[in-house]
Design a protein around this motif. Structure first.
Motif, PDB file in Angstrom:
ATOM      1  N   VAL A   1     -26.433  14.330 -20.451  1.00  0.00           N
ATOM      2  CA  VAL A   1     -26.230  15.686 -20.981  1.00  0.00           C
ATOM      3  C   VAL A   1     -26.661  15.774 -22.434  1.00  0.00           C
ATOM      4  CG1 VAL A   1     -24.478  17.404 -21.610  1.00  0.00           C
ATOM      5  CG2 VAL A   1     -24.405  16.309 -19.363  1.00  0.00           C
ATOM      6  N   GLU A   2     -26.244  14.817 -23.235  1.00  0.00           N
ATOM      7  CA  GLU A   2     -26.586  14.835 -24.659  1.00  0.00           C
ATOM      8  C   GLU A   2     -28.095  14.770 -24.867  1.00  0.00           C
ATOM      9  OE1 GLU A   2     -24.499  15.162 -27.669  1.00  0.00           O
ATOM     10  OE2 GLU A   2     -23.762  16.177 -25.882  1.00  0.00           O
ATOM     11  N   HIS A   3     -28.767  13.912 -24.117  1.00  0.00           N
ATOM     12  CA  HIS A   3     -30.226  13.814 -24.221  1.00  0.00           C
ATOM     13  C   HIS A   3     -30.878  15.134 -23.805  1.00  0.00           C
ATOM     14  CE1 HIS A   3     -34.329  12.787 -22.868  1.00  0.00           C
ATOM     15  NE2 HIS A   3     -34.298  11.915 -23.876  1.00  0.00           N
ATOM     16  N   ALA A   4     -30.349  15.748 -22.752  1.00  0.00           N
ATOM     17  CA  ALA A   4     -30.910  17.002 -22.252  1.00  0.00           C
ATOM     18  C   ALA A   4     -30.728  18.138 -23.254  1.00  0.00           C
ATOM     19  CB  ALA A   4     -30.250  17.366 -20.917  1.00  0.00           C
ATOM     20  N   ILE A   5     -29.570  18.198 -23.876  1.00  0.00           N
ATOM     21  CA  ILE A   5     -29.300  19.245 -24.870  1.00  0.00           C
ATOM     22  C   ILE A   5     -30.253  19.098 -26.052  1.00  0.00           C
ATOM     23  CG2 ILE A   5     -27.617  20.135 -26.524  1.00  0.00           C
ATOM     24  CD1 ILE A   5     -26.979  20.921 -23.660  1.00  0.00           C
ATOM     25  N   ARG A   6     -30.405  17.872 -26.528  1.00  0.00           N
ATOM     26  CA  ARG A   6     -31.309  17.626 -27.656  1.00  0.00           C
ATOM     27  C   ARG A   6     -32.752  17.995 -27.310  1.00  0.00           C
ATOM     28  NH1 ARG A   6     -28.274  12.794 -28.387  1.00  0.00           N
ATOM     29  NH2 ARG A   6     -29.941  11.594 -27.348  1.00  0.00           N
ATOM     30  N   ALA A   7     -33.118  17.790 -26.042  1.00  0.00           N
ATOM     31  CA  ALA A   7     -34.483  18.088 -25.598  1.00  0.00           C
ATOM     32  C   ALA A   7     -34.670  19.559 -25.218  1.00  0.00           C
ATOM     33  CB  ALA A   7     -34.843  17.196 -24.411  1.00  0.00           C
ATOM     34  N   GLY A   8     -33.581  20.330 -25.247  1.00  0.00           N
ATOM     35  CA  GLY A   8     -33.657  21.748 -24.917  1.00  0.00           C
ATOM     36  C   GLY A   8     -33.890  22.031 -23.445  1.00  0.00           C
TER      37      GLY A   8
END
Length: 247
Positions: free
Chosen positions: A181-188
């Motif tokens: 989730v954190e990686h996905a949020i950072r990647a938009g």
């Protein structure tokens, strides 16, 4: 609440569509997942049909509720009463209202709430015994909707809700889900892409014969010698919370 989903049926059940089902009601700001209990296959019953009919009835019941004010126990009770096909299923419903997140969970499907890289809430699994979840059955042969646990959780803009069946939570620890989730949020990334990435990692773990997983940990606690993941249907629904919500 912006939601997206991914469903990966068990490889052996792809032709019949697997035994999970889910819904996303955008207007009602609600999502739900059901997981047909596979043991029915031993008597020639496809429990996926029960899960699918239950989902259809849940959507109808939710659409009858006053907007923004859900009585999810009533929703689950009405949907269960109208589900007539043979089988049984777990059920989890999550809805966003102006008072926060309302949810009901019966069985070993469930949801977590992630904020700033941490799991701030996890719905407890309901099981009678190891690998024997609470479940709704046509008629009154199993657990009743009133056995479902009801939750009201304050949420903030930026929170992420990950709902799923045991195919997700048996194979990934919360820290692993949160990492994706954190990686996905950072990647938009959009919720659907995030759900796809979580489901792919869960399938990878499910196929492992050696990885330590929540299922292997639970098996060990129950006295079994078990290694690796648990191959199963995997349903993941990811919901991004945004806008003005209850703090």
């Amino acid at each position: 609440m912006l939601s997206g989903s991914c469903y990966l049926p068990h490889p052996d059940k792809e032709e019949t569509g697997g035994e999970d089902a889910h819904f996303i009601c955008t207007d009602e700001q609600a999502i739900g997942v059901t997981d047909g209990v596979g043991g029915w296959a031993d008597v020639g019953v496809n429990a996926g049909l029960f899960a699918q009919e239950l989902i259809s009835n849940l959507v109808r019941a939710i659409q009858k509720e006053p907007k923004g004010s859900f009585n999810l126990t009533r929703v689950l009770r009405e949907a269960h009463a109208n589900t007539k096909v043979k089988g049984s299923s777990t059920a989890c419903i999550v809805a966003l209202t102006d008072k926060g997140l309302h949810a009901i969970n019966l069985g070993d499907s469930g949801f977590i709430v992630v904020r700033d890289g941490c799991t701030i809430f996890e719905s407890p699994s309901q099981q009678h015994d190891f690998n024997f979840p609470y479940q709704l059955e046509s008629g009154n042969g199993a657990d009743l909707p009133s056995s479902g646990e009801v939750f009201t959780i304050p949420v903030a803009s930026g929170d992420v809700v990950i709902s799923g069946t045991d195919g997700l939570f048996d194979n990934l620890y919360n820290s692993e889900i949160t990492g994706v989730v954190e990686h996905a949020i950072r990647a938009g990334l959009e919720p659907q892409v995030t759900a796809q990435k979580i489901a792919a990692l869960a399938r990878q773990r499910a196929l492992s014969k050696s990885s330590r997983t929540p299922f292997s940990t639970a098996a060990e606690k129950a006295g079994f010698c078990y290694y690796g993941g648990k191959l199963d249907d995997i349903t993941v629904v990811v919901s991004y919370i945004s806008g003005s919500v209850s703090e």
